[in-house]
Design an enzyme around this catalytic site. Structure first.
Site, PDB file in Angstrom:
ATOM      1  N   CYS A   8       0.854  -1.183   0.000  1.00  0.00           N
ATOM      2  CA  CYS A   8       0.000   0.000   0.000  1.00  0.00           C
ATOM      3  C   CYS A   8       0.892   1.235   0.000  1.00  0.00           C
ATOM      4  CB  CYS A   8      -0.928  -0.020   1.217  1.00  0.00           C
ATOM      5  SG  CYS A   8      -2.430   0.952   0.999  1.00  0.00           S
ATOM      6  N   CYS A  86      -4.127  -0.336  -3.077  1.00  0.00           N
ATOM      7  CA  CYS A  86      -4.518   0.994  -3.537  1.00  0.00           C
ATOM      8  C   CYS A  86      -3.956   1.201  -4.936  1.00  0.00           C
ATOM      9  CB  CYS A  86      -4.030   2.084  -2.590  1.00  0.00           C
ATOM     10  SG  CYS A  86      -2.236   2.261  -2.504  1.00  0.00           S
ATOM     11  N   CYS A  93       3.977  -2.022  -8.738  1.00  0.00           N
ATOM     12  CA  CYS A  93       4.219  -3.457  -8.549  1.00  0.00           C
ATOM     13  C   CYS A  93       5.426  -3.938  -9.347  1.00  0.00           C
ATOM     14  CB  CYS A  93       2.978  -4.268  -8.920  1.00  0.00           C
ATOM     15  SG  CYS A  93       2.463  -4.094 -10.639  1.00  0.00           S
TER      16      CYS A  93
END
Length: 257
Positions: A8, A86, A93
């Site tokens: 997050c 989120c 990522c």
């Protein structure tokens, strides 16, 4: 053991709730205990919000040792699954390109709210997501087929009805399927052979009868997909079930669970 990372922005609310909750749920499940190592991190870590502890304590979940971690400090580690919580984290990522799976669960940040209700809402949403994840990724998994192959199989109307009938009846013979589906035996046999060769169905002989059924080690995600189709389209095989129930002295298997 699979390594799971919740990612997050601040690692101060959503990902902390997810980490603590998943650890708790894994310990409560015989199918997943000892199967997962769970961590969380943030793109720009902040201190853990006190409302996280409030929610976890309310649900009697261990909140000890929760700390905020910088995601980039973990980028040289391998994680089997990275779950972003989120949109901003989802765009980052790429920090974990060697992960086996990247999953995005988007939850609204509860921190801007003045009270704790948003944290309780996030907890409830995470609980549902994690429960489904654990159900589909625990023990009793096999490399039967992939998602593309399964949906190709299910895209054929006749094969889909065969699967739905066996879903309801546990096991059926070629003769029963021929009568229920009102198609020729060679055609039914061809489709059953494809389903058997793919690993979705097994066959078992009892005397002169051969019954087709789902294997005991069929992955949970496939079973869940079949359950969803059956319950989402309950009228799909109405006429077939009526014809099946009209067969007199129908032979049923004795040794298939």
């Amino acid at each position: 053991m699979k390594r799971i990372l919740f990612l997050c922005t601040g690692n101060s609310a959503r990902s902390q709730l997810a980490e603590a909750l998943m650890r708790h749920m894994c310990r409560d499940s015989a199918a997943t205990i000892g199967q997962f190592e769970i961590m969380s991190a943030g793109m720009a870590p902040e201190s853990v919000d006190p409302r996280v502890y409030e929610v976890l304590n309310y649900h009697n979940i261990n909140a000890d040792n929760l700390t905020s971690t910088l995601a980039s400090s973990l980028q040289n580690q391998h994680f089997d699954v990275v779950i972003t919580l989120c949109d901003k984290a989802n765009k980052e990522c790429a920090l974990f390109p060697d992960s086996d799976a990247l999953i995005h669960w988007d939850f609204k940040d509860p921190k801007p709210l003045s009270d704790s209700q948003g944290f309780y809402d996030v907890f409830d949403g995470l609980k549902a997501k994690i429960a489904l994840f654990l159900m589909l990724n625990g023990d009793n998994q096999s490399d039967t087929i992939g998602a593309v192959e399964l949906f190709k199989i299910m895209s054929d109307p006749l094969r889909l009805r065969i699967l739905m009938l066996i879903h309801d009846e546990r096991a059926l013979s070629v003769g029963d399927l021929t009568k229920a589906l009102e198609v020729s035996q060679p055609k039914v046999s061809r489709h059953l052979a494809l389903l058997r060769d793919s690993g979705v169905l097994h066959d078992r002989r009892e005397g002169v009868w051969i019954f087709y059924h789902f294997p005991t080690d069929l992955p949970q995600w496939i079973l869940h997909t079949l359950d969803t189709v059956r319950n989402g389209q309950p009228a799909l095989i109405n006429q077939e079930k009526i014809r099946l129930s009209a067969i007199k002295n129908r032979k049923k298997p004795q040794s298939i669970n």
